[in-house]
Write an enzyme that holds these catalytic residues in place. Sequence first.
Site, PDB file in Angstrom:
ATOM      1  N   LYS A 289     -51.309  -1.106  21.976  1.00  0.00           N
ATOM      2  CA  LYS A 289     -49.746  -1.039  21.779  1.00  0.00           C
ATOM      3  C   LYS A 289     -49.655   0.093  20.776  1.00  0.00           C
ATOM      4  CE  LYS A 289     -45.646  -1.995  23.607  1.00  0.00           C
ATOM      5  NZ  LYS A 289     -45.234  -3.586  23.478  1.00  0.00           N
ATOM      6  N   HIS A 290     -49.088   1.133  20.779  1.00  0.00           N
ATOM      7  CA  HIS A 290     -48.819   2.041  19.719  1.00  0.00           C
ATOM      8  C   HIS A 290     -50.126   2.400  18.811  1.00  0.00           C
ATOM      9  CE1 HIS A 290     -44.555   1.748  20.294  1.00  0.00           C
ATOM     10  NE2 HIS A 290     -44.733   0.349  19.867  1.00  0.00           N
ATOM     11  N   ASN A 432     -55.076  -0.382   7.163  1.00  0.00           N
ATOM     12  CA  ASN A 432     -56.321  -1.623   6.472  1.00  0.00           C
ATOM     13  C   ASN A 432     -56.621  -2.400   7.912  1.00  0.00           C
ATOM     14  OD1 ASN A 432     -57.203  -0.862   4.025  1.00  0.00           O
ATOM     15  ND2 ASN A 432     -55.315  -1.686   3.333  1.00  0.00           N
ATOM     16  N   HIS A 537     -56.611   6.605   9.895  1.00  0.00           N
ATOM     17  CA  HIS A 537     -55.215   6.775   9.517  1.00  0.00           C
ATOM     18  C   HIS A 537     -54.265   6.982  10.515  1.00  0.00           C
ATOM     19  CE1 HIS A 537     -57.458   6.396   5.608  1.00  0.00           C
ATOM     20  NE2 HIS A 537     -56.513   5.795   5.295  1.00  0.00           N
TER      21      HIS A 537
END
Length: 537
Positions: A289-290, A432, A537
């Site tokens: 998800k995302h 993180n 990231h």
Amino acid sequence: MAVSSKHIPAPDLFPVRRALLSVSDKTGLVDFARALHAKGVELLSTGGTAKSIAAAGIPVRDVSEITNFPEIMDGRVKTLHPSVHGGLLAVRNDPEHVAAMEAHNITGIDLVVINLYPFEEVRYQGGDYDTTVENIDIGGPAMIRASAKNHAYVTIVTDPNDYDSVVAELEAGNGSLPYAFRQRMAGKAFARTAAYDAAISGWFAETTKEEAPLHRALAGKLHSVMRYGENPHQQAGFYLTGETRAGVATATQLQGKQLSYNNINDTDAAYELVAEFDPAKVAAVAIIKHANPCGVAEGTSLKEAYLKAYACDTVSAFGGIVALNRTLDAEAAEEIVKIFTEVIIAPDATPEAQAIVAAKKNLRLLVTGGLPDVRAPGIAAKTVAGGLLIQNRDNGNVDDLDLKVVTKRAPTEQEMIDLKFAFRVAKHVKSNAIVYVKDGATVGVGAGQMSRIDSSRIAARKAEDAAAVAGGEPLTKGSVVASDAFFPFADGLISAVEAGATAVIQPGGSMRDDEVIKAADEAGIAMVFTGMRHFRH
């Protein structure tokens, strides 16, 4: 220094009397040549293209007839001649150019039809060095660029899909083509040669292992226009690089509505993650998800793996992407369709599974024919204001690392299996990243937080939420935990211990490693250093 222009206006309509055709991809060639001949266009051609046209009974002249020079050097030199390029570059209503054409017996060429040697295909299909170099087209790009520059008088066609448009425009213009069309074809042609050169320069950089070439070009071919990008006010398109590595870009969509920008991004993330698990050894499922995993598990069957992955976070799984490392079967399909799912991607799907998924008409089902090689080299790129960030793909694999036990207690055999599992998943979680795993399934995932301790707490909270749904204690009790980067302080590790973790895997390398190791020893847990981090990231 820029070359000055004489500012001779381009005509709107310009007649097509002579065409040069030289194509590698002969799709639609004969029909197109026949249509041009029917309109009185003289056809020039080279090599195999000329033979194909002549074999169909269509009159065609070989380029050597106008250059008065034969093809030489295995066809490497045939169109690189003033009689050709003069005919392409001449400004037809410039008296000086007209005089030069007359003096050197050069006749204008009004339409150029070229597609290039299949360098990209040879490159991505693993051609050897000499074969790949031999498929670098030289004369083709030169003629394309010359024609595109002189689009005031010349129409350049580089895509067989445009043949019908050319014929239609000739019909509408009574044998002439309009400036707007010539201009559009020129823009398309320059994009094609740019993409071609990008593929060649990229291949040389890979082959010579040049890590940071002075100039870096990236290119793709439009696959589909998106309804919008990440948000409705953003325009977007999906472009293919030509790389044959299995994944969403090479997949066949068996059913469902058009993929969105976010669907493609998330599906890629899901499939890259599930490919970390060898289908010959274990069935694996990832729910995304995302672009973050909300559940990943392995099992003896896809159904078992799916149910374990789903149990990690039943709330976030709603509307997610499901990736499988084996052929989707009916048992797994029946479970997956019980909740709203956006996309299923797998190497293949049985007819029974396809029939089950077909009942959900909007659910996209993609099959790829294989899994991406997670160890394969490649590049990843991001845009920043005024620039590109380009790096090698993160193809690190925990199975290839020299793992180091740094605590007094070593992991048990099962803990080590779960630690490796957790580190595989952490590689695909936004930093993180904290991932709790127990018995081959994630039981808590913390992603994308500004501090590692917050990620650890969120992952533990997710486990508590899952336990509340299942009616038991959090599965982080007796679990292992992975961190994508080192613990800068002992507090992150202590948080994991409080959640019930008995073993930890992390890269190590902090100035406070000794403090973190001491905290692990005091808690009686095992800790392993990988020496490799997986920031995402």
